[in-house]
Design a protein around this motif. Structure first.
Motif, PDB file in Angstrom:
ATOM      1  N   PRO A  49     -31.954 -62.464 -12.194  1.00 59.49           N
ATOM      2  CA  PRO A  49     -32.066 -62.798 -13.624  1.00 59.49           C
ATOM      3  C   PRO A  49     -32.242 -61.570 -14.511  1.00 59.49           C
ATOM      4  N   VAL A  50     -32.982 -60.581 -14.022  1.00 58.68           N
ATOM      5  CA  VAL A  50     -33.220 -59.367 -14.810  1.00 58.68           C
ATOM      6  C   VAL A  50     -31.910 -58.594 -14.959  1.00 58.68           C
ATOM      7  N   ALA A  51     -31.182 -58.422 -13.868  1.00 63.87           N
ATOM      8  CA  ALA A  51     -29.904 -57.693 -13.907  1.00 63.87           C
ATOM      9  C   ALA A  51     -28.893 -58.416 -14.793  1.00 63.87           C
ATOM     10  N   ALA A  52     -28.823 -59.750 -14.670  1.00 65.75           N
ATOM     11  CA  ALA A  52     -27.864 -60.523 -15.469  1.00 65.75           C
ATOM     12  C   ALA A  52     -28.206 -60.459 -16.957  1.00 65.75           C
ATOM     13  N   ALA A  53     -29.489 -60.560 -17.288  1.00 60.91           N
ATOM     14  CA  ALA A  53     -29.900 -60.476 -18.696  1.00 60.91           C
ATOM     15  C   ALA A  53     -29.583 -59.097 -19.258  1.00 60.91           C
ATOM     16  N   ARG A  54     -29.839 -58.071 -18.473  1.00 55.42           N
ATOM     17  CA  ARG A  54     -29.565 -56.709 -18.944  1.00 55.42           C
ATOM     18  C   ARG A  54     -28.070 -56.520 -19.204  1.00 55.42           C
ATOM     19  N   ARG A  55     -27.223 -56.997 -18.305  1.00 60.62           N
ATOM     20  CA  ARG A  55     -25.762 -56.872 -18.509  1.00 60.62           C
ATOM     21  C   ARG A  55     -25.333 -57.557 -19.800  1.00 60.62           C
TER      22      ARG A  55
END
Length: 129
Positions: A49-55
């Protein structure tokens, strides 16, 4: 807030509110703002979730810059379902590099737990606001 969003037609907020408008549950909004679902699914990992939100936020960089210049507070709230047989507990992992990136963008982080008692209530598991 609407004038800022008008300049970003690819940004489709889930809700927009203005200071002084009546809230659904109580009182009036003390500020203007909007919320936007960044990702529907956290990719099934603690860091997903953190990686997807950052992208997604990297795609919205011009909007974030404008909001930061206007001193508009920004918060990414990671929603987790908890309490059911499928998601009795939930976790999310914030690597230091990602925390620094969010901080450099002026974005605060929050985690909200949504208790569930019914597996059917979890159809939107992993929604991020």
């Amino acid at each position: 807030m609407a004038s800022v969003l008008d300049r970003y037609p690819d940004c489709h907020p889930d809700a927009v509110w203005l200071q002084g408008e009546q809230q659904q549950r109580q009182g009036r909004h003390s500020t203007s703002g909007f919320n936007l679902t960044l990702v529907e699914d956290g990719e099934g990992t603690l860091h997903g979730p953190v990686a997807a939100a950052r992208r997604q936020l990297e795609v919205l960089a011009p909007l974030l810059t404008e909001l930061r210049n206007l001193a508009v507070p920004c918060v990414v709230d990671f929603g987790l379902f908890v309490g059911s047989a499928l998601h009795f507990t939930s976790s999310i992992h914030f690597p230091p590099d990602d925390v620094r990136w969010f901080a450099d963008q002026g974005i605060a982080l929050a985690v909200s737990a949504y208790p569930t008692a019914d597996e059917g209530a979890e159809d939107g598991a992993g929604d991020l606001q």
